[in-house]
Structures are given as structure tokens and as C-alpha cells.
Design a protein around this motif. Structure first.
Motif, PDB file in Angstrom:
ATOM      1  N   TYR A  33     -17.116  27.258  69.707  1.00 28.32           N
ATOM      2  CA  TYR A  33     -16.848  25.837  69.938  1.00 28.32           C
ATOM      3  C   TYR A  33     -17.760  25.038  69.014  1.00 28.32           C
ATOM      4  CZ  TYR A  33     -14.271  26.988  74.195  1.00 28.32           C
ATOM      5  OH  TYR A  33     -13.364  27.471  75.082  1.00 28.32           O
ATOM      6  N   PHE A  45     -16.099  35.039  77.451  1.00 30.08           N
ATOM      7  CA  PHE A  45     -15.141  34.955  78.545  1.00 30.08           C
ATOM      8  C   PHE A  45     -14.549  36.338  78.767  1.00 30.08           C
ATOM      9  CE2 PHE A  45     -15.087  30.771  76.542  1.00 30.08           C
ATOM     10  CZ  PHE A  45     -15.306  29.958  77.642  1.00 30.08           C
ATOM     11  N   GLN A  50      -8.387  32.568  81.051  1.00 22.84           N
ATOM     12  CA  GLN A  50      -7.836  31.468  80.265  1.00 22.84           C
ATOM     13  C   GLN A  50      -9.008  30.706  79.632  1.00 22.84           C
ATOM     14  OE1 GLN A  50      -5.381  28.806  82.470  1.00 22.84           O
ATOM     15  NE2 GLN A  50      -4.849  27.582  80.695  1.00 22.84           N
ATOM     16  N   VAL A  51      -8.988  30.559  78.326  1.00 22.63           N
ATOM     17  CA  VAL A  51     -10.077  29.915  77.594  1.00 22.63           C
ATOM     18  C   VAL A  51      -9.866  28.400  77.610  1.00 22.63           C
ATOM     19  CG1 VAL A  51     -11.206  29.735  75.350  1.00 22.63           C
ATOM     20  CG2 VAL A  51     -10.321  31.937  76.127  1.00 22.63           C
ATOM     21  N   PRO A  52     -10.891  27.599  78.013  1.00 24.28           N
ATOM     22  CA  PRO A  52     -10.715  26.144  78.037  1.00 24.28           C
ATOM     23  C   PRO A  52     -10.650  25.553  76.631  1.00 24.28           C
ATOM     24  CG  PRO A  52     -12.949  26.753  78.681  1.00 24.28           C
ATOM     25  CD  PRO A  52     -12.186  28.019  78.529  1.00 24.28           C
ATOM     26  N   GLU A  53      -9.961  24.433  76.493  1.00 18.27           N
ATOM     27  CA  GLU A  53      -9.811  23.764  75.202  1.00 18.27           C
ATOM     28  C   GLU A  53     -11.117  23.131  74.735  1.00 18.27           C
ATOM     29  OE1 GLU A  53      -7.123  23.547  73.122  1.00 18.27           O
ATOM     30  OE2 GLU A  53      -6.183  25.014  74.441  1.00 18.27           O
ATOM     31  N   THR A  54     -11.884  22.561  75.668  1.00 22.51           N
ATOM     32  CA  THR A  54     -13.146  21.911  75.311  1.00 22.51           C
ATOM     33  C   THR A  54     -14.285  22.564  76.077  1.00 22.51           C
ATOM     34  OG1 THR A  54     -12.912  20.240  77.039  1.00 22.51           O
ATOM     35  CG2 THR A  54     -12.043  19.693  74.850  1.00 22.51           C
ATOM     36  N   TRP A  55     -15.498  22.387  75.530  1.00 27.08           N
ATOM     37  CA  TRP A  55     -16.704  22.961  76.133  1.00 27.08           C
ATOM     38  C   TRP A  55     -17.843  22.004  75.833  1.00 27.08           C
ATOM     39  CZ3 TRP A  55     -16.809  27.182  79.139  1.00 27.08           C
ATOM     40  CH2 TRP A  55     -18.034  27.758  79.427  1.00 27.08           C
ATOM     41  N   ASP A  56     -18.747  21.795  76.776  1.00 20.94           N
ATOM     42  CA  ASP A  56     -19.896  20.928  76.539  1.00 20.94           C
ATOM     43  C   ASP A  56     -20.953  21.687  75.757  1.00 20.94           C
ATOM     44  OD1 ASP A  56     -18.770  18.810  77.865  1.00 20.94           O
ATOM     45  OD2 ASP A  56     -19.724  19.261  79.780  1.00 20.94           O
ATOM     46  N   PRO A  63     -19.067  16.793  73.730  1.00 21.89           N
ATOM     47  CA  PRO A  63     -17.929  17.703  73.878  1.00 21.89           C
ATOM     48  C   PRO A  63     -17.703  18.487  72.593  1.00 21.89           C
ATOM     49  CG  PRO A  63     -17.169  15.440  73.697  1.00 21.89           C
ATOM     50  CD  PRO A  63     -18.658  15.390  73.786  1.00 21.89           C
ATOM     51  N   ASN A  65     -14.901  21.496  70.629  1.00 20.65           N
ATOM     52  CA  ASN A  65     -13.621  22.186  70.683  1.00 20.65           C
ATOM     53  C   ASN A  65     -13.619  23.332  69.678  1.00 20.65           C
ATOM     54  OD1 ASN A  65     -13.221  20.947  68.220  1.00 20.65           O
ATOM     55  ND2 ASN A  65     -11.533  19.650  68.893  1.00 20.65           N
TER      56      ASN A  65
END
Length: 118
Positions: A33, A45, A50-56, A63, A65
């Protein structure tokens, strides 16, 4: 006497070390990201998750991506507004003076009638 302890560096009750004794790890997927500050984060993961689109971003909190060329922009921060600022958005100065005059007139009428006002 030079170091007479034979089990130095281990703790009592510690089990065997290494992958073979513990079993195989679950299959993992490392995803990169990218944030607007240029930081790269690589969380792991499960392969079937399921891999999230965004991550902090853990370094700056922005944010992030998966697109290295186009990271998400920082969020817009709106400044704190006071109660007076919200009131001024709803009313003009002329309306405020009219409301104040009505309130002062009503207060003077209550005092003239002998009502005790705290």
C-alpha cells in the motif's frame, strides 16, 4: 568462574524452536500500500482473505492504496467552528439585532411587572 549456566538464553518450559516442530504456517499474501507521503506498507493477509482497497499508513496515518503512481490525497481537515460561527451562518447582523432588541424588550417588560429574574 566463567558462565556456569548451561541453559543460558532460554526460559524454563520453552518448547522446541523452529518451523518443523510448530507445523506449517497458513499461506499468506503480502500486499503493498502506498500513501501520499511516499511510505510503503506491506501487511500480510491470509491467502483466501478479501484484501481491502485502502489501508491506513502506520507511519503518518494518511490513507494508502495499492496504486503506487496515484496514492489517495490527504483528507481535507475542516477547522473547528464555534457556536457563534454556526449562528452567524444562519443569521445576518440585522436579524441578530432585531432578535436581541425583542429579547431586551421582553426582559424589561418582565422586570417592570415585578417578576424576579435571576
Amino acid at each position: 568462574m566463567a558462565g556456569g549456566n548451561a541453559i543460558r538464553g532460554t526460559r524454563v518450559g520453552a518448547g522446541p524452536m523452529g518451523e518443523a516442530e510448530r507445523g506449517d504456517t497458513a499461506p499468506r499474501l503480502h500486499v503493498s500500500y502506498f500513501c501520499a507521503s511516499g511510505h510503503v506498507t506491506r501487511p500480510a493477509f491470509a491467502a483466501d482473505a478479501q484484501v481491502p482497497e485502502t489501508w491506513d499508513c502506520p507511519r503518518c496515518g494518511l490513507p494508502a492504496n495499492m496504486d503506487a503512481d496515484n496514492p489517495p490525497p490527504p483528507p481535507k481537515i475542516t477547522p473547528y467552528k464555534t457556536h457563534l460561527a454556526y449562528v452567524k451562518e444562519r443569521r445576518t447582523d440585522a436579524e441578530a439585532e432585531q432578535i436581541l432588541e425583542e429579547a431586551v424588550t421582553a426582559l424589561r417588560a418582565r422586570r417592570a411587572s415585578g417578576e424576579v429574574i435571576y
